[in-house]
Design a protein around this motif. Structure first.
Motif, PDB file in Angstrom:
ATOM      1  N   PHE A 142      -2.225  -8.333  10.014  1.00 38.10           N
ATOM      2  CA  PHE A 142      -2.913  -8.160  10.999  1.00 38.10           C
ATOM      3  C   PHE A 142      -3.139  -6.673  10.966  1.00 38.10           C
ATOM      4  O   PHE A 142      -1.728  -5.691  10.438  1.00 38.10           O
ATOM      5  N   LYS A 143      -4.487  -6.403  11.287  1.00 40.79           N
ATOM      6  CA  LYS A 143      -4.443  -4.258  11.106  1.00 40.79           C
ATOM      7  C   LYS A 143      -5.317  -3.840  12.414  1.00 40.79           C
ATOM      8  O   LYS A 143      -5.860  -5.451  12.781  1.00 40.79           O
ATOM      9  N   SER A 144      -4.938  -3.603  13.198  1.00 46.08           N
ATOM     10  CA  SER A 144      -5.971  -2.884  14.412  1.00 46.08           C
ATOM     11  C   SER A 144      -5.636  -4.067  15.923  1.00 46.08           C
ATOM     12  O   SER A 144      -5.928  -5.099  15.638  1.00 46.08           O
ATOM     13  N   ILE A 168       0.237 -14.773   6.956  1.00 44.48           N
ATOM     14  CA  ILE A 168      -0.673 -13.645   8.191  1.00 44.48           C
ATOM     15  C   ILE A 168       0.792 -13.196   9.054  1.00 44.48           C
ATOM     16  O   ILE A 168       1.750 -14.081   9.127  1.00 44.48           O
ATOM     17  N   LYS A 169       1.208 -12.101   8.711  1.00 47.96           N
ATOM     18  CA  LYS A 169       2.301 -11.849   9.798  1.00 47.96           C
ATOM     19  C   LYS A 169       1.239 -10.453   9.976  1.00 47.96           C
ATOM     20  O   LYS A 169       0.320  -9.803  10.500  1.00 47.96           O
ATOM     21  N   ASP A 170       2.302 -10.319  11.377  1.00 44.50           N
ATOM     22  CA  ASP A 170       1.907  -8.746  12.535  1.00 44.50           C
ATOM     23  C   ASP A 170       2.155  -7.968  11.812  1.00 44.50           C
ATOM     24  O   ASP A 170       2.653  -7.553  11.200  1.00 44.50           O
ATOM     25  N   ALA A 259      11.523  -9.828   5.357  1.00 42.23           N
ATOM     26  CA  ALA A 259      11.886  -8.366   6.693  1.00 42.23           C
ATOM     27  C   ALA A 259      11.376  -7.209   6.187  1.00 42.23           C
ATOM     28  O   ALA A 259      10.436  -6.928   4.596  1.00 42.23           O
ATOM     29  N   HIS A 260      10.702  -6.865   7.070  1.00 42.31           N
ATOM     30  CA  HIS A 260       9.691  -5.134   7.310  1.00 42.31           C
ATOM     31  C   HIS A 260      10.833  -3.898   6.481  1.00 42.31           C
ATOM     32  O   HIS A 260      11.670  -4.437   6.995  1.00 42.31           O
ATOM     33  N   PRO A 261      10.683  -3.042   5.418  1.00 46.60           N
ATOM     34  CA  PRO A 261      11.168  -2.047   5.260  1.00 46.60           C
ATOM     35  C   PRO A 261      10.339  -1.188   5.716  1.00 46.60           C
ATOM     36  O   PRO A 261      11.638   0.408   5.325  1.00 46.60           O
ATOM     37  N   VAL A 293      10.954 -10.599   0.998  1.00 49.86           N
ATOM     38  CA  VAL A 293      10.936  -8.516   1.446  1.00 49.86           C
ATOM     39  C   VAL A 293       9.855  -7.536   1.324  1.00 49.86           C
ATOM     40  O   VAL A 293       9.679  -8.246   0.524  1.00 49.86           O
ATOM     41  N   LEU A 294       9.441  -7.144   1.744  1.00 48.60           N
ATOM     42  CA  LEU A 294       8.447  -6.423   1.655  1.00 48.60           C
ATOM     43  C   LEU A 294       8.620  -4.415   1.376  1.00 48.60           C
ATOM     44  O   LEU A 294       9.985  -4.234   2.419  1.00 48.60           O
ATOM     45  N   PHE A 295       8.052  -3.915  -0.236  1.00 46.07           N
ATOM     46  CA  PHE A 295       8.705  -2.564  -0.358  1.00 46.07           C
ATOM     47  C   PHE A 295       7.524  -2.038  -1.025  1.00 46.07           C
ATOM     48  O   PHE A 295       6.611  -2.828  -1.234  1.00 46.07           O
ATOM     49  N   PRO A 296       6.771  -1.198  -0.619  1.00 47.15           N
ATOM     50  CA  PRO A 296       6.318  -0.123  -1.545  1.00 47.15           C
ATOM     51  C   PRO A 296       5.906  -1.099  -3.128  1.00 47.15           C
ATOM     52  O   PRO A 296       6.970  -0.631  -3.846  1.00 47.15           O
ATOM     53  N   ALA A 354      -1.725  -8.127   1.617  1.00 49.25           N
ATOM     54  CA  ALA A 354      -2.538  -7.227   1.702  1.00 49.25           C
ATOM     55  C   ALA A 354      -2.989  -6.630   2.598  1.00 49.25           C
ATOM     56  O   ALA A 354      -3.040  -7.915   3.430  1.00 49.25           O
ATOM     57  N   GLY A 355      -3.403  -5.496   3.906  1.00 47.62           N
ATOM     58  CA  GLY A 355      -4.154  -5.491   5.452  1.00 47.62           C
ATOM     59  C   GLY A 355      -5.768  -5.027   5.052  1.00 47.62           C
ATOM     60  O   GLY A 355      -6.134  -5.443   4.485  1.00 47.62           O
ATOM     61  N   GLY A 356      -5.097  -3.580   4.470  1.00 47.43           N
ATOM     62  CA  GLY A 356      -6.573  -3.274   4.581  1.00 47.43           C
ATOM     63  C   GLY A 356      -7.830  -3.463   3.197  1.00 47.43           C
ATOM     64  O   GLY A 356      -8.762  -4.177   3.105  1.00 47.43           O
TER      65      GLY A 356
HETATM   66  C1  1AE Z   1       4.928  -1.274   2.652  1.00 50.53           C
HETATM   67  C2  1AE Z   1       4.882  -1.557   3.991  1.00 50.53           C
HETATM   68  C3  1AE Z   1       3.288  -2.203   3.598  1.00 50.53           C
HETATM   69  C4  1AE Z   1       2.779  -2.784   5.029  1.00 50.53           C
HETATM   70  O1  1AE Z   1       3.732  -2.714   5.862  1.00 50.53           O
HETATM   71  C5  1AE Z   1       1.402  -2.681   5.733  1.00 50.53           C
HETATM   72  O2  1AE Z   1       0.768  -3.020   6.774  1.00 50.53           O
HETATM   73  C6  1AE Z   1      -0.138  -2.122   4.616  1.00 50.53           C
HETATM   74  O3  1AE Z   1      -0.959  -2.220   5.005  1.00 50.53           O
HETATM   75  P1  1AE Z   1      -1.840  -1.985   4.101  1.00 50.53           P
HETATM   76  O4  1AE Z   1      -2.135  -3.064   2.578  1.00 50.53           O
HETATM   77  O5  1AE Z   1      -1.216  -1.101   3.193  1.00 50.53           O
HETATM   78  O6  1AE Z   1      -2.981  -2.065   4.925  1.00 50.53           O
END
Ligand code: 1AE
Length: 406
Positions: A142-144, A168-170, A259-261, A293-296, A354-356
């Protein structure tokens, strides 16, 4: 005797590393050893840490600041309770503040690890819930979200779900708020997931962001699950590993936990200080029960070196420990053009997140999800994205925008 073995990298231009290592082994266990009377030494011996190994790196012509040693110290399990806070305080509590010292790894004893059930679902369980066994999963973020009401959220959810995503994650910055309280969010997103399933024929998991006071987390999680949440997102480092373990080992919290990092960047990036990503986000999160597990990633907008990513993946999926494997989720700035590289680095047991890269698709979030699935399908079948995009307009639009045609 059973021990957990910590590996440190210690930088010092002049130190006698053996002396330094021994002072840690003593200081972080029984305190001062040599000053104890003989009888007391005998009584304390079983509590005494010891230096297992020291490797000094002192290349000829080393510049100031380059000399270091990798030091292994064994800590008797009987000194600490079988929980991650006690372990971390023992091996890296006070000394984390004592000069240029970095914790690289902790070898967990069988005895210590036996107190950890690990992920309740892990890779096999999450795949089972979704009925997807033979490809990487796709997660949309989710964005915005801040300031949106339930209708706004539902509309966004539907657009993502109709693109065919698996999860889908918040967003992790969505906290308890009067517009979209967690139970109502879970309820309307469950309805939207059911609605989308009629079109896509696909199940999906919705991870609500679990936030609020630590003392209320379990109750909040259970209310959210009752209302329809099928997974949880939890910013573990802000709360502590033990909070995650409490959630993951509760039999009534029977959904996967991602788990969010958040905050990890305050701990891992320095070569001289902190904790390695493989331990911080790999080994310990798996032990504490994270299913995902999320990570960059190394490729996107917030980056971590590739070798660190691969080390996290190793810890999440190594099969020589008796815990379910956790899904690696390389994240941040991911777009469809990166999918072949993600599969090369992580194989099939990965969540593309992915979000964006979904919401920013010129055709909207639905087309964004479709473009990712098309990229996954092409990469799985050895077809270049360029070639696949000739017959897939959603993928073509994504590649035109973000590039990456391997
Ligand atoms: C490393 C965490 C990424 C994250 O939580 C997040 O919201 C990424 O969004 P986008 O894919 O960069 O828009």
């Amino acid at each position: 005797m059973s021990y957990c073995i910590a590996t440190y990298r210690i930088y010092d231009d002049k130190a006698d590393f053996r002396k330094k290592a021994e002072s840690i082994a003593n200081g972080m266990t029984v305190g001062s050893w040599t000053e104890l009377p003989q009888l007391q030494q005998e009584n304390m011996r079983k509590h005494l840490g010891h230096v297992e190994n020291i490797e000094v790196y002192e290349p000829q012509g080393a510049e100031p600041g380059e000399r270091y040693a990798d030091v292994k110290i064994a800590y008797p399990d009987i000194n600490f309770t079988r929980d991650i806070p006690a372990l971390l305080i023992t091996v890296f509590g006070k000394i984390s503040m004592d000069g240029r010292i970095r914790l690289l790894d902790i070898g967990l004893s069988e005895n210590f690890l036996s107190a950890f059930p690990g992920p309740k679902f892990g890779i096999p369980g999450v795949r089972e819930l979704l009925g997807v066994h033979n490809r990487p999963l796709l997660m949309s973020i989710f964005k915005s979200v801040v300031g949106y009401d339930l209708d706004g959220l539902k509309e966004q959810f539907l657009a993502q779900a109709l693109g065919g995503v698996d999860l889908i994650k918040d967003d992790e910055i969505l906290f308890e708020n009067p517009l979209t309280p967690i139970e109502r969010r879970a309820e309307i997103c469950r309805e939207a997931a059911e609605e989308a399933e009629k079109t896509t024929g696909k199940k999906l998991l919705y991870a609500v962001n679990l936030t609020g006071k630590t003392s209320e987390l379990k109750a909040t999680a259970k209310r959210a699950i009752d209302a329809g949440a099928t997974a949880l997102l939890f910013s573990t480092l802000a709360y502590g590993y033990d909070a995650l373990q409490e959630l993951s080992s509760d039999p009534d919290i029977c959904v996967p936990i991602a788990a969010h990092p958040s905050l990890a960047g305050a701990i891992y990036p320095s070569q001289h200080y902190g904790i390695s990503p493989a331990l911080l986000l790999g080994k310990l999160l798996r032990a504490a029960g994270a299913d995902l597990v999320l990570f960059p990633s190394p490729y996107g907008s917030v980056v971590m070196p590739r070798e660190e990513n691969l080390a996290i993946r190793y810890e999440l999926t190594r099969d020589d420990i008796p815990l379910r494997q956790s899904f690696p989720v390389p994240s941040a700035g991911i777009h469809p053009g990166l999918v072949p590289q993600i599969l090369t680095d992580f194989g099939t047991d990965v969540v593309v997140n992915a979000g964006g890269g979904i919401h920013g698709h010129p055709g909207g979030a639905r087309a964004g999800g479709q473009a990712f699935l098309q990229a996954i399908d092409a990469a799985m079948n050895g077809v270049t994205l360029e070639e696949a995009s000739l017959r897939l307009p959603e993928l073509k639009a994504a590649l035109d925008l973000w590039g990456g045609r391997k």
